[in-house]
Design a protein around this motif. Structure first.
Motif, PDB file in Angstrom:
ATOM      1  N   ARG A   1     -16.733   2.940  -8.338  1.00  0.00           N
ATOM      2  CA  ARG A   1     -15.853   2.700  -7.211  1.00  0.00           C
ATOM      3  C   ARG A   1     -15.734   1.224  -7.178  1.00  0.00           C
TER       4      ARG A   1
ATOM      5  N   GLY B   1     -18.803  -5.101   3.025  1.00  0.00           N
ATOM      6  CA  GLY B   1     -18.098  -3.745   3.150  1.00  0.00           C
ATOM      7  C   GLY B   1     -18.311  -2.918   4.165  1.00  0.00           C
ATOM      8  N   TYR B   2     -17.922  -1.465   4.187  1.00  0.00           N
ATOM      9  CA  TYR B   2     -18.121  -0.734   5.188  1.00  0.00           C
ATOM     10  C   TYR B   2     -18.231   0.494   4.553  1.00  0.00           C
ATOM     11  N   GLY B   3     -19.193   0.581   3.497  1.00  0.00           N
ATOM     12  CA  GLY B   3     -19.643   2.027   3.011  1.00  0.00           C
ATOM     13  C   GLY B   3     -18.670   2.596   1.945  1.00  0.00           C
ATOM     14  N   GLY B   4     -18.886   3.547   1.317  1.00  0.00           N
ATOM     15  CA  GLY B   4     -18.251   4.209   0.400  1.00  0.00           C
ATOM     16  C   GLY B   4     -17.731   5.632   0.793  1.00  0.00           C
ATOM     17  N   PRO B   5     -17.114   6.359  -0.161  1.00  0.00           N
ATOM     18  CA  PRO B   5     -16.690   7.702   0.514  1.00  0.00           C
ATOM     19  C   PRO B   5     -17.474   8.566   0.949  1.00  0.00           C
TER      20      PRO B   5
ATOM     21  N   LEU C   1      -2.192   2.539   8.397  1.00  0.00           N
ATOM     22  CA  LEU C   1      -3.192   1.770   7.972  1.00  0.00           C
ATOM     23  C   LEU C   1      -3.991   0.957   9.073  1.00  0.00           C
TER      24      LEU C   1
ATOM     25  N   GLN D   1      -6.547   3.348  10.184  1.00  0.00           N
ATOM     26  CA  GLN D   1      -7.823   3.154   9.410  1.00  0.00           C
ATOM     27  C   GLN D   1      -8.778   2.006   9.384  1.00  0.00           C
ATOM     28  N   ARG D   2      -8.157   0.876   9.877  1.00  0.00           N
ATOM     29  CA  ARG D   2      -8.674  -0.419  10.210  1.00  0.00           C
ATOM     30  C   ARG D   2      -9.461  -0.442  11.591  1.00  0.00           C
TER      31      ARG D   2
ATOM     32  N   SER E   1      -8.968  -8.541   8.934  1.00  0.00           N
ATOM     33  CA  SER E   1      -8.821  -8.641   7.369  1.00  0.00           C
ATOM     34  C   SER E   1      -7.529  -8.486   7.086  1.00  0.00           C
ATOM     35  N   LEU E   2      -7.042  -7.348   7.477  1.00  0.00           N
ATOM     36  CA  LEU E   2      -5.566  -6.471   7.238  1.00  0.00           C
ATOM     37  C   LEU E   2      -4.663  -7.592   7.386  1.00  0.00           C
TER      38      LEU E   2
ATOM     39  N   PHE F   1       0.876  -1.214   0.190  1.00  0.00           N
ATOM     40  CA  PHE F   1      -0.105  -0.106  -0.214  1.00  0.00           C
ATOM     41  C   PHE F   1       0.715   1.348   0.005  1.00  0.00           C
ATOM     42  N   ASN F   2       2.177   0.939   0.068  1.00  0.00           N
ATOM     43  CA  ASN F   2       3.197   2.278   0.147  1.00  0.00           C
ATOM     44  C   ASN F   2       2.543   3.383   1.012  1.00  0.00           C
ATOM     45  N   GLN F   3       2.046   2.769   2.409  1.00  0.00           N
ATOM     46  CA  GLN F   3       1.778   3.668   3.504  1.00  0.00           C
ATOM     47  C   GLN F   3       2.173   3.254   4.565  1.00  0.00           C
TER      48      GLN F   3
ATOM     49  N   TYR G   1     -12.097   0.780  -0.797  1.00  0.00           N
ATOM     50  CA  TYR G   1     -12.487   1.218  -2.090  1.00  0.00           C
ATOM     51  C   TYR G   1     -11.544   1.907  -3.000  1.00  0.00           C
TER      52      TYR G   1
ATOM     53  N   PRO H   1     -13.341  -3.915   6.304  1.00  0.00           N
ATOM     54  CA  PRO H   1     -11.915  -3.814   6.166  1.00  0.00           C
ATOM     55  C   PRO H   1     -11.341  -3.362   7.794  1.00  0.00           C
TER      56      PRO H   1
ATOM     57  N   GLU I   1      -9.895   8.808  -4.721  1.00  0.00           N
ATOM     58  CA  GLU I   1      -9.546   8.519  -3.188  1.00  0.00           C
ATOM     59  C   GLU I   1      -9.349   6.927  -3.327  1.00  0.00           C
TER      60      GLU I   1
ATOM     61  N   ASP J   1      -8.214  -1.811   0.620  1.00  0.00           N
ATOM     62  CA  ASP J   1      -9.322  -2.972   1.012  1.00  0.00           C
ATOM     63  C   ASP J   1     -10.737  -2.511   1.145  1.00  0.00           C
TER      64      ASP J   1
END
Lengths: 313, 511
Positions: free
Chosen positions: B229, A166-170, A90, A93-94, A268-269, A83-85, B198, A264, B192, B196
């Protein structure tokens, strides 16, 4: 008591050092190569070797280990290969889905387990008690991925009540994101309630046969006061222990459920990182998870002191 | 929408219990689609990787000089026209389109193209494969690029057109060992990326489309959708439930068992991509048992591809037992060598093994459960190979281990993989003498060399037929057959082309 707390804290540090070392060794011993995975199926062996050198994976294991320890002491968990982060960001975020999933699940589990466990102990030997024990055993035996798939198909796909993945979009708000956690929380709540039911029942049975309960009854106290005020209060230590450990396990081990519902989270990470051999991410995530586990154990021990002042060390 | 109504009703009932205000239903902005992909792309730099999932996502924001039309013919994209090629086939003069804007607002010129192609030669697997033949890449004015070769190399344009290990064009300023920013010229730009969770791409308003009619990846690229997405969903069952429940408008790589459910559900339809690709048993010619021609021929004689395909895909709808290395819909299709396919002849295998002096050492087949059909094919192959006189050892590892092990020739005799049918044979590395298979000998190398340097399309077809004949005679790998892949989409989503690398420009949502 202060010396006990300090002693336990020092123990935590030793455990963490062992965890760091074990994680590093186990991860490096496993076969597999992140560079080959990143480059895809058509990459030549030379391409893979070039990328390994660029990622610093061609350095000797002791050199990599020393660098790893120095970085951890500095609070740097490294950079994810894929992920280059930074691994730290990370994990942040999780953290949200995992923490809320664990909280909701443990709330559901406790809400189911405490009343049933107490009632089961109180009605020992009756049909209700036997039914409860059998149901709890069944719940403990059901694989969470199977229950998850059934819930997904019936409550998500067929009835359309919940999102299945999932966990929703932006543009998803916090409240909406919590909606994505309902189904997996119910699954984990049900599966994890079984153990708490059994511990609550066993612990309550021990206490309810004690002399002080008989004394309380003979003093004319109501059954509610006898069972809850005297009984439950004294039965709490093993129950709190199992609830705390279940919570710790949920944070570190809701892997299967997170995968089925495509959440996410940290679980799962870790799985994704293991499959991709993303060494810094595996290491960083396991350190944080192990740290949380050790910390929760420490807090449970501290809680004993609060629940039962007789606990002397 | 019924499901939304049901959800609201249920939320009202359960809201108190959950202790939160969960009454809001999801609000989808108009023209937004969620696409379930098989997992998180290992990188967003398509030069770096040959993974298909990388191509699928990144082709929306990166573009190449050329692309493929619906017949897999190379046509211009960022190039203005097809190149002027010198008579000796050594100089390619490529005119560039003018007024092309990158996502960062800068304008594409020949310096960007030269820098991008030079990086491609350096870092991309496919670029490195051609780097030795490239004498130089230079600008000739702001809108022309000249590539000179040391020897004629006819697959060059296909390589420049492919979205996989792509020679994509980016601003010179973002180039380095790693891209400093994801900036391309595509119809959508990266908005964006939450790993894992989107990859959100939105319409690039300054995009200048080509004007020719759309055909495959070529021609007009309309940005009808506001936003796409890409949602990584590694679990195939979850992708199925997601598309059936309406959460995703498109889902890639679905298990074939889901076909009937998808077909019988309102609002969703299956897309069967036929043909999609071929499962491959790759042989180790560098060392061990398979270095012996007789042993390879024995494997070829023993195997029963139809049974292997049945075990792997379950229904004839999803596979075809076919010897040709390219299916009939491709110009490369031919039947040379087909008599050596689908033999299932245990006696012949035993005879060949005795000729080879086979001592019963185990034949090591490296495979994994990552792609379940690989494993199922391995199980059936084992039975047939044992009947053909082999001692077989299945080495079942995880995919990461397999990708490492296959680079160690001492660790395997056969490994199982698969590939989509690629637009041009030379894009497949297995023919190359330097690949991990190590298929090298005078006869084959001469045919391959002639094939890659010949510029006459008709002659190239003949040469490929010769190469296919050699594949069957020398058995460097075994094509098990052809297989189709299952995708699914919402019936409201129109304009999606069937391709192994699905894209969503020209796609639209109807009510």
């Amino acid at each position: 008591m202060t010396s006990y707390v300090l002693q336990r804290f020092a123990g935590m540090l030793v455990v963490m050092f062992l965890v760091l070392t074990t994680v590093f060794i186990v991860v490096r011993l496993a076969p597999g190569d992140p560079a080959a995975l990143m480059l895809g199926p058509e990459a030549t062996p030379q391409d893979v070797a070039d990328l390994r050198a660029r990622l610093g994976l061609d350095r000797s294991i002791p050199v990599q280990y020393a660098q790893f320890l120095v970085d951890v002491v500095r609070g740097d968990l490294g950079q994810s290969i894929f992920f280059n982060q930074p691994v730290g960001s990370l994990l942040l975020q999780r953290a949200e889905p995992t923490i809320f999933l664990s909280l909701f699940s443990i709330l559901i589990a406790v809400s189911i387990a405490l009343p049933i466990g107490i009632a089961s102990a109180y009605t020992r030997g009756t049909l209700f008690d036997q039914g409860t024990i059998s149901t709890a055993m069944l719940a403990a035996s059901v694989p969470s991925f199977w229950l998850g798939l059934i819930f997904q198909q019936q409550l998500g796909t067929r009835l359309g009540w919940f999102p299945v993945s999932g966990y929703g979009g932006p543009d998803t708000s916090f409240i909406e994101r919590m909606r994505y956690l309902i189904l997996p929380s119910i699954v984990l709540g049900i599966v994890n309630s079984a153990l708490i039911i059994r511990f609550t029942r066993a612990s309550m049975l021990d206490i309810l046969s004690d002399d002080f309960i008989r004394t309380a009854r003979s003093k004319g106290m109501s059954e509610w006061q006898v069972v809850i005020k005297h009984g439950l209060k004294n039965a709490l230590i093993p129950i709190v222990t199992v609830i705390g450990l279940t919570f710790a396990l949920l944070i570190s081990g809701a892997v299967v459920t997170e995968r089925v519902f495509n959440l996410p989270g940290i679980g799962s990470l870790v799985v994704g990182a293991v499959l991709r051999r993303d060494y810094p991410t595996i290491q960083g995530a396991l350190i944080v998870v192990a740290g949380l586990y050790v910390l929760i154990n420490f807090l449970i021990d501290m809680l004993y002191l609060v629940i039962d002042p007789r606990v002397k060390y | 929408m019924t499901s939304t109504f049901r959800f609201r009703k249920f939320s009202l009932l359960t809201g108190t219990l959950m202790g939160a205000t969960m009454l809001t239903s999801p609000v989808f902005a108009e023209g937004v689609i969620d696409v379930a992909i098989i997992g998180e792309p290992p990188t967003l730099d398509p030069m770096m990787s040959t993974a298909d999932v990388v191509s699928i996502v990144t082709q929306h924001f990166f573009e190449t000089l050329y692309t493929f039309d619906e017949n897999w013919a190379v046509v211009p994209l960022l190039a203005q026209d097809m190149p002027e090629i010198s008579e000796d086939g050594l100089t390619y003069r490529i005119p560039l389109r003018e007024g092309i804007t990158f996502h960062d607002g800068s304008t594409m010129d020949s310096a960007d193209v030269v820098a991008s192609l030079q990086r491609w030669l350096k870092v991309s697997t496919r670029g490195k494969g051609v780097a030795e033949q490239v004498a130089g890449i230079e600008t000739d004015g702001a809108n022309t690029v000249v590539i000179t070769l040391t020897e004629s190399y006819s697959p060059l344009l296909s390589l420049l057109a492919f979205s996989n290990a792509a020679a994509m064009i980016v601003p010179e300023e973002v180039l380095g060992e790693e891209l400093s920013a994801i900036v391309g010229t595509g119809p959508y730009k990266l908005e964006e990326h939450l790993p894992d969770q989107y990859i959100q791409v939105t319409r690039f308003d300054d995009y200048v489309s080509r004007e020719e009619p759309s055909s495959g990846g070529s021609g007009k690229r309309e940005q009808i959708l506001d936003e796409i997405r890409f949602v990584p969903v590694p679990d195939a069952a979850t992708r199925v439930e997601g598309v059936l429940s309406g959460q995703f408008q498109f889902a890639d790589g679905l298990p074939t068992e889901a076909y009937d459910r998808i077909e019988s559900t309102d609002g969703v339809e299956p897309m069967l991509l036929a043909p999609f690709g071929w499962p491959i048993f790759a042989f180790n010619l560098k060392e061990g048992l398979m270095a012996d021609q007789n042993v390879r021929s024995a494997v070829q004689a023993a195997l029963a591809p139809e049974d292997m395909l049945y075990a792997a895909f379950g229904d004839e709808k999803f596979f075809v037992t076919d010897a040709a290395l390219f299916p009939e819909s491709f110009q490369w299709h031919n039947e040379e060598g087909a008599e050596l396919y689908n033999q299932a002849d245990a006696a012949k295998s035993q005879e060949l093994l005795s000729k080879a002096g086979y001592d019963g050492s185990p034949l090591r087949i490296l495979t994994s459960h990552q792609y379940e059909f690989h494993y199922k094919m391995a199980e059936v192959a084992k039975v047939y190979l044992e009947a053909g006189g082999f001692t077989v050892e299945l080495d079942v590892v995880d995919w990461a281990t397999l990708t490492q092990q296959r680079d160690n020739p001492a660790a395997w005799d056969i490994y199982i993989t698969h590939s989509p049918f690629l637009p041009e044979p030379a894009l497949t590395s297995m023919y190359s003498p330097t690949s991990r298979l190590g298929w090298a000998n005078e006869e084959k190398d001469a045919v391959l060399k002639e094939f890659t340097s010949e510029t006459d399309p008709e002659k190239r077809l003949e040469l490929f037929a010769e190469l296919q004949k050699l594949v069957y005679e020398q058995a460097p790998f075994y094509k098990v057959g052809g297989f189709n892949t299952l995708l699914a989409k919402s019936t409201a989503l129109d304009g999606v082309t069937e391709t192994p690398w699905p894209y969503f420009w020209n796609a639209s949502l109807s009510e």
